[in-house]
Design a protein around this motif. Structure first.
Motif, PDB file in Angstrom:
ATOM      1  N   LYS A 165      -6.160   0.957  -1.816  1.00 33.17           N
ATOM      2  CA  LYS A 165      -5.082   1.179  -2.791  1.00 33.17           C
ATOM      3  C   LYS A 165      -5.219   0.242  -3.992  1.00 33.17           C
ATOM      4  N   THR A 224       2.685   0.982  -5.007  1.00 40.16           N
ATOM      5  CA  THR A 224       1.507   0.984  -5.877  1.00 40.16           C
ATOM      6  C   THR A 224       1.838   1.609  -7.229  1.00 40.16           C
ATOM      7  N   LYS A 254      -8.369   0.122   5.599  1.00 44.02           N
ATOM      8  CA  LYS A 254      -8.412   1.229   4.643  1.00 44.02           C
ATOM      9  C   LYS A 254      -7.321   1.101   3.578  1.00 44.02           C
ATOM     10  N   ASP A 255      -6.236   0.373   3.917  1.00 44.13           N
ATOM     11  CA  ASP A 255      -5.155   0.177   2.946  1.00 44.13           C
ATOM     12  C   ASP A 255      -5.631  -0.569   1.708  1.00 44.13           C
ATOM     13  N   ILE A 269      -0.563  -4.974   4.273  1.00 43.35           N
ATOM     14  CA  ILE A 269      -1.480  -3.926   4.728  1.00 43.35           C
ATOM     15  C   ILE A 269      -1.548  -3.963   6.257  1.00 43.35           C
ATOM     16  N   ASP A 270      -1.788  -2.808   6.852  1.00 46.36           N
ATOM     17  CA  ASP A 270      -1.878  -2.686   8.307  1.00 46.36           C
ATOM     18  C   ASP A 270      -3.276  -2.319   8.780  1.00 46.36           C
ATOM     19  N   ASP A 271      -4.087  -1.826   7.837  1.00 49.39           N
ATOM     20  CA  ASP A 271      -5.407  -1.318   8.185  1.00 49.39           C
ATOM     21  C   ASP A 271      -6.363  -1.643   7.043  1.00 49.39           C
ATOM     22  N   PRO A 281       0.775  -1.239   0.000  1.00 49.03           N
ATOM     23  CA  PRO A 281       0.000   0.000   0.000  1.00 49.03           C
ATOM     24  C   PRO A 281       0.810   1.295   0.000  1.00 49.03           C
ATOM     25  N   THR A 282       2.151   1.229   0.036  1.00 46.69           N
ATOM     26  CA  THR A 282       2.946   2.455  -0.010  1.00 46.69           C
ATOM     27  C   THR A 282       2.830   3.112  -1.388  1.00 46.69           C
TER      28      THR A 282
END
Length: 378
Positions: free
Chosen positions: A234, A148, A230-231, A226-228, A143-144
């Motif tokens: 992406k 992406t 919401k990620d 991913i950590d969340d 997701p960074t």
């Protein structure tokens, strides 16, 4: 046999983690699987499988030390065989055209339900050609912003590679694309759907071939680290960008959460789905495997990713490779991810690589001419 090339726009996003564990999951489902380490120059997939450094692999096959059958090794995992990478053979970070074509023929003749190719990171033409062995390849990203972006750029370069392979050099469409290359800024701004409209007017017959292949091209996306929740958005952004700018539909195979468990599994020399099969990370991999098991095996119609062996094509590929890399740099500049110093260093490196490719091409040409002359004397 379903060929599943697994690639990433940049390293460190979990491509090898997915390749190894997905192969084991498919084997546990009763499928015959062959996993090949094609991250040449940085081959370490055997470590993810918990194996010691192999003595035979793609490197020793390329150098003629081993037959291809001899580098396919059994593993302790059910229904899984493994082809190691370069086996510490120096200078094997990229393949020559004839080496690549030989490997492709060997891969296509294998007896398996699934052939999983763990490709190197980046957009070298060899990587793109191996990715295009199947319209169902997997792109792994994170997701960074840079990950992406690089994932999208990989798919962009794959589409352009598919396009260049669909038009013969003398065709009107190929000539038009060659002119566009001289104006990198205009080419960068072009949407593929808009470009297809123009090519359709210039060269409808050959453009129809490319449109058919593009319609069959359905790469699959895995968002890792991913950590969340919401990620996960992406992945949707990449999909929308591919639809809008590339005219490409991307299937979303799923997400994988960042998990320190993977590091502990590596330390224990076990794949994570064997180390802790009930973990969140392992369950994500099993879900991805299930989606693949349920998918239909498809192939490009009348398309071979790499069949050219002439020195003329070698020269053309050297130029295309440089252009692709420069396009990649321009996109990174637009995001502000590169400093002036880093840009200068990249340009120097790319110019050096291009000169090396040209020198290799001249040497190959001289060998061909010499061989032809000897043949005439006989």
């Amino acid at each position: 046999m379903q060929i599943i090339p697994i690639a990433s726009g940049k390293g460190g996003v979990g491509k090898s983690l997915l390749s190894a564990n997905l192969s084991i999951a498919l084997g546990q489902a009763g499928k015959k699987v062959i996993l090949a380490d094609l991250d040449l120059g940085a081959s370490n997939l055997h470590l993810v499988l918990g194996q010691s450094s192999p003595k035979a692999g793609i490197g020793t096959f390329i150098t003629g030390e081993n037959k291809f059958e001899d580098i396919i090794a059994d593993t302790e995992y059910e229904n899984l065989r493994f082809i190691a990478g370069d086996s510490e053979v120096p200078g094997l970070s990229s393949l020559k055209i004839f080496q690549k074509n030989t490997l492709i023929k060997k891969f296509q003749s294998l007896d398996a339900d699934y052939l999983i190719l763990d490709l190197g990171a980046g957009t070298h033409l060899t990587i793109l050609d191996l990715f295009l062995l199947s319209p169902q390849g997997i792109i792994v990203t994170a997701p960074t912003v840079t990950a992406t972006l690089n994932g999208y750029l990989f798919l962009k370069n794959a589409v352009f590679r598919l396009m260049s392979a669909s038009f013969k050099k003398a065709s009107k469409a190929a000539q038009y694309l060659e002119k566009l290359k001289t104006d990198a800024a205009s080419l960068k701004k072009l949407y593929i759907p808009k470009l297809i409209e123009t090519l359709d007017e210039i060269d409808p017959k050959n453009t129809a071939v490319f449109k058919e292949r593009l319609s069959q091209f359905h790469p699959r996306l895995v968002l890792n680290m991913i950590d969340d929740p919401k990620d996960a958005d992406k992945a949707l952004k990449i999909r929308r960008s591919c639809q809008q700018y590339l005219g490409l539909d991307v299937e979303h195979l799923g997400v994988m959460y960042r998990d320190s468990l993977q590091d502990r599994a590596l330390s224990s020399r076990l794949p994570v789905i064997s180390y802790k099969p009930n973990s969140v990370l392992s369950q994500a991999i099993f879900r991805i495997a299930e989606k693949i098991l349920q998918s239909e095996t498809v192939a490009f119609t009348d398309f071979a990713a790499a069949t050219d062996t002439s020195f003329e094509i070698a020269q053309e590929e050297a130029t295309d490779d440089f252009s692709a890399k420069m396009s990649y740099v321009e996109d990174l500049i637009g995001t502000g991810a590169l400093s002036t110093g880093e840009l200068a260093e990249i340009i120097k490196t790319q110019q050096f690589e291009l000169n090396q490719l040209r020198n290799e091409n001249v040497l190959l040409k001289s060998k061909i001419v010499k061989a032809a002359n000897q043949g005439f004397k006989v």
